[in-house]
Design an enzyme around this catalytic site. Structure first.
Site, PDB file in Angstrom:
ATOM      1  N   ASP A  81       0.883  -1.174   0.000  1.00  0.00           N
ATOM      2  CA  ASP A  81       0.000   0.000   0.000  1.00  0.00           C
ATOM      3  C   ASP A  81       0.918   1.221   0.000  1.00  0.00           C
ATOM      4  O   ASP A  81       2.134   1.108   0.184  1.00  0.00           O
ATOM      5  CB  ASP A  81      -0.883  -0.016   1.261  1.00  0.00           C
ATOM      6  CG  ASP A  81      -1.818   1.188   1.323  1.00  0.00           C
ATOM      7  OD1 ASP A  81      -2.413   1.543   0.293  1.00  0.00           O
ATOM      8  OD2 ASP A  81      -1.941   1.806   2.400  1.00  0.00           O
ATOM      9  N   SER A  82       0.295   2.392  -0.164  1.00  0.00           N
ATOM     10  CA  SER A  82       1.082   3.619  -0.091  1.00  0.00           C
ATOM     11  C   SER A  82       1.572   3.880   1.338  1.00  0.00           C
ATOM     12  O   SER A  82       2.562   4.577   1.535  1.00  0.00           O
ATOM     13  CB  SER A  82       0.218   4.798  -0.538  1.00  0.00           C
ATOM     14  OG  SER A  82      -0.950   4.847   0.261  1.00  0.00           O
ATOM     15  N   CYS A 111      -4.143  -1.846  -1.910  1.00  0.00           N
ATOM     16  CA  CYS A 111      -4.362  -0.414  -2.107  1.00  0.00           C
ATOM     17  C   CYS A 111      -5.329  -0.277  -3.289  1.00  0.00           C
ATOM     18  O   CYS A 111      -5.066  -0.822  -4.366  1.00  0.00           O
ATOM     19  CB  CYS A 111      -3.023   0.255  -2.424  1.00  0.00           C
ATOM     20  SG  CYS A 111      -3.162   1.972  -2.957  1.00  0.00           S
ATOM     21  N   GLU A 123      -3.306   8.410   8.372  1.00  0.00           N
ATOM     22  CA  GLU A 123      -1.828   8.414   8.412  1.00  0.00           C
ATOM     23  C   GLU A 123      -1.327   9.165   9.653  1.00  0.00           C
ATOM     24  O   GLU A 123      -0.269   8.875  10.181  1.00  0.00           O
ATOM     25  CB  GLU A 123      -1.240   9.036   7.137  1.00  0.00           C
ATOM     26  CG  GLU A 123      -1.304   8.121   5.906  1.00  0.00           C
ATOM     27  CD  GLU A 123      -0.382   6.899   5.977  1.00  0.00           C
ATOM     28  OE1 GLU A 123       0.727   7.006   6.531  1.00  0.00           O
ATOM     29  OE2 GLU A 123      -0.782   5.825   5.482  1.00  0.00           O
ATOM     30  N   CYS A 160     -11.017   2.263  -0.149  1.00  0.00           N
ATOM     31  CA  CYS A 160      -9.645   2.682   0.159  1.00  0.00           C
ATOM     32  C   CYS A 160      -9.267   1.905   1.408  1.00  0.00           C
ATOM     33  O   CYS A 160     -10.049   1.850   2.369  1.00  0.00           O
ATOM     34  CB  CYS A 160      -9.591   4.185   0.429  1.00  0.00           C
ATOM     35  SG  CYS A 160      -7.987   4.742   1.049  1.00  0.00           S
ATOM     36  N   HIS A 211      -7.345   2.491   3.731  1.00  0.00           N
ATOM     37  CA  HIS A 211      -7.212   3.276   4.962  1.00  0.00           C
ATOM     38  C   HIS A 211      -8.569   3.414   5.684  1.00  0.00           C
ATOM     39  O   HIS A 211      -8.609   3.624   6.890  1.00  0.00           O
ATOM     40  CB  HIS A 211      -6.713   4.692   4.656  1.00  0.00           C
ATOM     41  CG  HIS A 211      -5.248   4.795   4.382  1.00  0.00           C
ATOM     42  ND1 HIS A 211      -4.665   4.310   3.240  1.00  0.00           N
ATOM     43  CD2 HIS A 211      -4.232   5.358   5.106  1.00  0.00           C
ATOM     44  CE1 HIS A 211      -3.362   4.570   3.268  1.00  0.00           C
ATOM     45  NE2 HIS A 211      -3.072   5.212   4.389  1.00  0.00           N
TER      46      HIS A 211
END
Ligand code: DGL
Length: 274
Positions: free
Chosen positions: A15-16, A78, A160, A192, A194
């Site tokens: 993932d990012s 992701c 994040e 997403c 996240h």
């Protein structure tokens, strides 16, 4: 005689940033004998504000790093990379590649009322929404599904930063999701990786009538279909190993991850250059 092939190499996930850990948690729990190698491209997060070309390039670079470490399969944990980089990656990967979009769509497609096709909301990054990947895959499953997409660009920075219980989160989530309140949705896809971290507040905001789809369970199911087929499983009784790579600031990754991931231990984080 047991003709099953076994392979103790890890499965790569990426993932990012920390978001893909929601997928890792689900697959690590479901397959306790499989080992996983996770890469968070923390030097370049977020992906969701970047162009298709850039995200595709990042996807191939990250996958290449995991392949060089000998993974036996890849899970693109992701949505943005799945929407924009999966086709290119599948075309050149020597190992099977699983994305997060198709499994999530399959889970949503079953949720209609009676004979009616479901009304499905999709929330994701700007790049995922702009790609049209969700409406495309949902239409492939059932062209009668009505899809309402909404980009939620503030959600990834909140996660994040580890802002989950912060009072500002409820305000931002409510304000962002307002356009969906009048859409009579049956389901809302958290498009997403996240977003499952904010699932509690998203569920409260949307109300009990909307089923939230967190694709991590659907990805685990997809991996089950591959294990024993295209991907050889770990030998029976193997001890699970979890390892973590990041492209920047390992300590922060560890700190944020431990704040919202309880099912797995995020230690031994190694920094890599892609
Ligand atoms: N977690 C990611 C996704 O599923 C990426 C978020 C981002 O980097 O913008 O889209």
């Amino acid at each position: 005689m047991d003709n099953q092939r076994y392979d103790e190499r890890p499965i790569g996930l990426f993932d990012s940033g920390v978001g893909g850990l929601t997928v890792l948690e689900a697959v690590a729990r479901r397959f306790p004998e499989e080992s996983f190698l996770y890469l968070g491209d923390t030097a370049r997060v977020p992906y969701g504000t970047k162009s298709a070309r850039t995200v595709e390039r990042y996807t191939l670079q990250v996958a290449d790093c995991l392949l060089r470490r000998g993974v036996k399969g890849l899970v693109v944990a992701c949505n943005t990379a799945s929407a924009l980089g999966l086709a290119a990656l599948r075309a050149q990967s020597p190992v099977p590649v699983i994305g997060v979009i198709e499994p999530g769509c399959r889970a949503a497609a079953t949720l209609g009322g009676g004979n009616r096709a479901p009304r499905v909301g999709v929330i994701g990054t700007r790049s995922t929404v702009a790609s049209g990947a969700y409406p495309y895959h949902l239409a492939m499953l059932d062209s009668a599904i009505q899809v309402i997409s909404l980009a939620c660009p503030l959600f990834v920075p909140l996660v994040e930063e580890g802002w989950v219980d912060h009072p500002a989160v409820r305000m931002i989530v409510t304000d962002t999701l307002t356009p969906l309140f009048t859409q009579r949705l049956d389901a809302l896809i958290l498009g997403c990786t996240h977003y499952p971290v904010l699932k509690g507040v998203i569920a409260e905001t949307m109300g009990a009538g909307v089923t939230l789809i967190d694709s991590s369970a659907a990805v685990a199911e997809e991996l089950r279909r591959h294990l024993g087929g295209e991907i050889a499983p770990a030998p029976r009784g193997a001890t699970q190993r979890l390892a973590f790579l990041v492209t920047d600031v390992a300590d922060r990754f560890k700190e944020t991850a431990t704040r919202f991931i309880s099912g797995i231990a995020v230690d031994a984080v190694e920094m890599v250059d892609l």
